[in-house]
Design a protein around this motif. Sequence first.
Motif, PDB file in Angstrom:
ATOM      1  N   VAL A 161     -28.810   2.204  -8.192  1.00 37.83           N
ATOM      2  CA  VAL A 161     -28.206   0.728  -7.818  1.00 37.83           C
ATOM      3  C   VAL A 161     -27.176   0.646  -6.401  1.00 37.83           C
ATOM      4  O   VAL A 161     -27.282  -0.213  -5.746  1.00 37.83           O
ATOM      5  N   ALA A 162     -26.366   1.807  -6.636  1.00 34.15           N
ATOM      6  CA  ALA A 162     -25.209   1.882  -5.859  1.00 34.15           C
ATOM      7  C   ALA A 162     -25.585   2.629  -4.630  1.00 34.15           C
ATOM      8  O   ALA A 162     -25.069   2.669  -3.440  1.00 34.15           O
ATOM      9  N   GLY A 163     -27.122   3.145  -4.560  1.00 31.90           N
ATOM     10  CA  GLY A 163     -27.631   3.874  -3.271  1.00 31.90           C
ATOM     11  C   GLY A 163     -26.802   5.349  -3.085  1.00 31.90           C
ATOM     12  O   GLY A 163     -26.741   5.890  -2.186  1.00 31.90           O
ATOM     13  N   ARG A 164     -26.567   5.855  -4.449  1.00 26.94           N
ATOM     14  CA  ARG A 164     -25.949   7.287  -4.410  1.00 26.94           C
ATOM     15  C   ARG A 164     -26.779   8.171  -4.805  1.00 26.94           C
ATOM     16  O   ARG A 164     -27.802   7.879  -5.600  1.00 26.94           O
ATOM     17  N   ASP A 165     -26.855   9.388  -4.257  1.00 28.13           N
ATOM     18  CA  ASP A 165     -27.607  10.549  -4.493  1.00 28.13           C
ATOM     19  C   ASP A 165     -27.371  11.024  -5.842  1.00 28.13           C
ATOM     20  O   ASP A 165     -26.374  11.613  -5.983  1.00 28.13           O
ATOM     21  N   PHE A 166     -28.289  10.860  -6.897  1.00 26.28           N
ATOM     22  CA  PHE A 166     -27.828  11.220  -8.246  1.00 26.28           C
ATOM     23  C   PHE A 166     -27.847  12.791  -8.183  1.00 26.28           C
ATOM     24  O   PHE A 166     -26.801  13.145  -9.081  1.00 26.28           O
ATOM     25  N   GLY A 167     -28.465  13.597  -7.317  1.00 20.52           N
ATOM     26  CA  GLY A 167     -28.258  15.007  -7.251  1.00 20.52           C
ATOM     27  C   GLY A 167     -27.041  15.298  -6.790  1.00 20.52           C
ATOM     28  O   GLY A 167     -26.509  16.435  -6.813  1.00 20.52           O
ATOM     29  N   GLU A 168     -26.367  14.588  -6.438  1.00 24.23           N
ATOM     30  CA  GLU A 168     -24.710  14.905  -5.979  1.00 24.23           C
ATOM     31  C   GLU A 168     -23.849  15.174  -7.178  1.00 24.23           C
ATOM     32  O   GLU A 168     -22.646  15.554  -7.037  1.00 24.23           O
ATOM     33  N   LEU A 169     -24.419  14.395  -8.299  1.00 22.02           N
ATOM     34  CA  LEU A 169     -23.349  14.463  -9.445  1.00 22.02           C
ATOM     35  C   LEU A 169     -23.487  15.544 -10.522  1.00 22.02           C
ATOM     36  O   LEU A 169     -24.476  15.934 -10.688  1.00 22.02           O
ATOM     37  N   THR A 170     -22.573  16.086 -11.030  1.00 20.67           N
ATOM     38  CA  THR A 170     -22.553  17.120 -11.828  1.00 20.67           C
ATOM     39  C   THR A 170     -22.276  16.388 -13.251  1.00 20.67           C
ATOM     40  O   THR A 170     -21.453  15.375 -13.446  1.00 20.67           O
ATOM     41  N   ILE A 171     -23.053  16.977 -14.135  1.00 13.24           N
ATOM     42  CA  ILE A 171     -23.120  16.457 -15.701  1.00 13.24           C
ATOM     43  C   ILE A 171     -22.362  17.542 -16.237  1.00 13.24           C
ATOM     44  O   ILE A 171     -22.791  18.710 -16.583  1.00 13.24           O
ATOM     45  N   THR A 172     -21.074  16.915 -16.969  1.00 18.04           N
ATOM     46  CA  THR A 172     -20.457  17.930 -17.983  1.00 18.04           C
ATOM     47  C   THR A 172     -20.570  17.381 -19.649  1.00 18.04           C
ATOM     48  O   THR A 172     -20.585  16.068 -19.569  1.00 18.04           O
ATOM     49  N   VAL A 173     -20.807  17.965 -20.423  1.00 18.03           N
ATOM     50  CA  VAL A 173     -20.953  17.490 -21.844  1.00 18.03           C
ATOM     51  C   VAL A 173     -20.100  18.421 -22.698  1.00 18.03           C
ATOM     52  O   VAL A 173     -20.245  19.497 -22.889  1.00 18.03           O
ATOM     53  N   THR A 174     -19.390  17.747 -23.759  1.00 19.22           N
ATOM     54  CA  THR A 174     -18.992  18.357 -24.568  1.00 19.22           C
ATOM     55  C   THR A 174     -19.834  18.160 -25.962  1.00 19.22           C
ATOM     56  O   THR A 174     -19.960  16.946 -26.540  1.00 19.22           O
ATOM     57  N   PRO A 175     -20.610  19.093 -26.238  1.00 15.73           N
ATOM     58  CA  PRO A 175     -21.731  18.666 -27.322  1.00 15.73           C
ATOM     59  C   PRO A 175     -21.076  18.813 -28.844  1.00 15.73           C
ATOM     60  O   PRO A 175     -20.233  19.470 -29.187  1.00 15.73           O
ATOM     61  N   THR A 176     -21.765  17.895 -29.840  1.00 13.51           N
ATOM     62  CA  THR A 176     -21.417  18.039 -31.219  1.00 13.51           C
ATOM     63  C   THR A 176     -22.254  18.977 -32.000  1.00 13.51           C
ATOM     64  O   THR A 176     -21.924  19.263 -33.205  1.00 13.51           O
ATOM     65  N   GLU A 177     -23.155  19.623 -31.409  1.00 14.15           N
ATOM     66  CA  GLU A 177     -24.217  20.467 -31.986  1.00 14.15           C
ATOM     67  C   GLU A 177     -23.804  21.991 -31.653  1.00 14.15           C
ATOM     68  O   GLU A 177     -23.161  22.353 -30.826  1.00 14.15           O
ATOM     69  N   THR A 178     -24.220  22.653 -32.720  1.00 10.41           N
ATOM     70  CA  THR A 178     -23.968  24.108 -32.817  1.00 10.41           C
ATOM     71  C   THR A 178     -24.903  24.557 -31.533  1.00 10.41           C
ATOM     72  O   THR A 178     -26.003  24.309 -31.168  1.00 10.41           O
ATOM     73  N   LEU A 179     -24.187  25.459 -30.568  1.00  9.08           N
ATOM     74  CA  LEU A 179     -24.909  26.028 -29.368  1.00  9.08           C
ATOM     75  C   LEU A 179     -25.699  27.245 -29.842  1.00  9.08           C
ATOM     76  O   LEU A 179     -25.280  28.053 -30.396  1.00  9.08           O
ATOM     77  N   SER A 180     -26.917  27.048 -29.210  1.00 13.30           N
ATOM     78  CA  SER A 180     -27.830  28.434 -29.301  1.00 13.30           C
ATOM     79  C   SER A 180     -28.643  28.426 -27.838  1.00 13.30           C
ATOM     80  O   SER A 180     -28.246  27.553 -27.054  1.00 13.30           O
ATOM     81  N   ALA A 181     -29.519  29.483 -27.832  1.00  9.32           N
ATOM     82  CA  ALA A 181     -30.164  29.424 -26.588  1.00  9.32           C
ATOM     83  C   ALA A 181     -31.185  28.526 -26.467  1.00  9.32           C
ATOM     84  O   ALA A 181     -31.150  27.879 -25.366  1.00  9.32           O
ATOM     85  N   ASP A 182     -31.607  27.834 -27.581  1.00  4.33           N
ATOM     86  CA  ASP A 182     -32.663  27.080 -27.476  1.00  4.33           C
ATOM     87  C   ASP A 182     -32.044  25.465 -27.217  1.00  4.33           C
ATOM     88  O   ASP A 182     -32.536  24.776 -26.285  1.00  4.33           O
ATOM     89  N   VAL A 183     -30.791  25.365 -27.810  1.00  4.79           N
ATOM     90  CA  VAL A 183     -30.109  23.994 -27.507  1.00  4.79           C
ATOM     91  C   VAL A 183     -29.290  24.139 -26.030  1.00  4.79           C
ATOM     92  O   VAL A 183     -29.572  23.101 -25.439  1.00  4.79           O
ATOM     93  N   VAL A 184     -28.885  25.139 -25.539  1.00  7.38           N
ATOM     94  CA  VAL A 184     -28.628  25.169 -24.075  1.00  7.38           C
ATOM     95  C   VAL A 184     -29.810  24.896 -23.292  1.00  7.38           C
ATOM     96  O   VAL A 184     -29.525  24.159 -22.276  1.00  7.38           O
TER      97      VAL A 184
END
Length: 292
Positions: free
Chosen positions: A223-246
Amino acid sequence: MIDEMPVVGVFGIGMGPCATAAGVRSIGALAEELGYESLWAPEHVVLPSPREAPSPLDPDYPILDPLIALALAAGVTRRVRLGTGVVILPQHNPVRLAKEAASLDAVSGGRFELGVGVGYLEPEMAALGVSPRGRGARADEFLQAIQTLLYDEAPAMDGRHVSFAGIDAHPRPVQERIPVVVGGGSEAAFRRAVRFGSGWYGFALDRARVAECVSSLRTAADVAGRDFGELTITVTPTETLSADVVADYAALGVHRLAAMQPDFRHRVVTAAEFEEFVRANAPGEIGAAAVA
């Protein structure tokens, strides 16, 4: 198809067992040794007492000021990036926050990331003399003020909440641009991330919710005309991390996981427990990308 695995950061610097100089130094140095990419410090100036929803923590839970905690971490590390996860922007004076951001970037050699949010705890805002009404609009204006102070040759602002001219402030940031990571799961937060941010931060989410947020963020960018690929996505997950989850998070387009000790909102974990968590969630243990 997954192009690359996310890097991993540690969420919780400056809180609980890391709300001491020894805790910050120990975990900061350990995280860098284990190949973590970043350290993330939260902010709450005060907490409701007694605790009541939606407060995330008991009122006696120890939390350092995030910028002070990260400055201490900068002194015992050389590579790991240092992020606020997140500062509650409407509770700050933007002129002072710009100075603090530039200062932290300078003393860390260009490693600071400014994570921001609009906040939600009304007792905290009231104690600081901040009205919760209109906080989104104030946050937008504060971000504009910070950007002109950090980067413009002649900083000036003439807004509803911030006004200045004929001033300057140095040192400027070491980085060409300090990354601004905008937190929040609302449509307004997605629009703010697209307009002002280099990325978006989703806190305490699972994979299903992250998928929804990334889709909404992509729509906001279109909508804003911004290249989505320019944005980095950071997440603090609630799930236990494993190779599959990552790998699942990578497939969703997540670039960074800021790992959170799962019990921290219910009790103050011990220093030994937090160290064990940091070791168990190191990039090499969960199939994420390590940083040398």
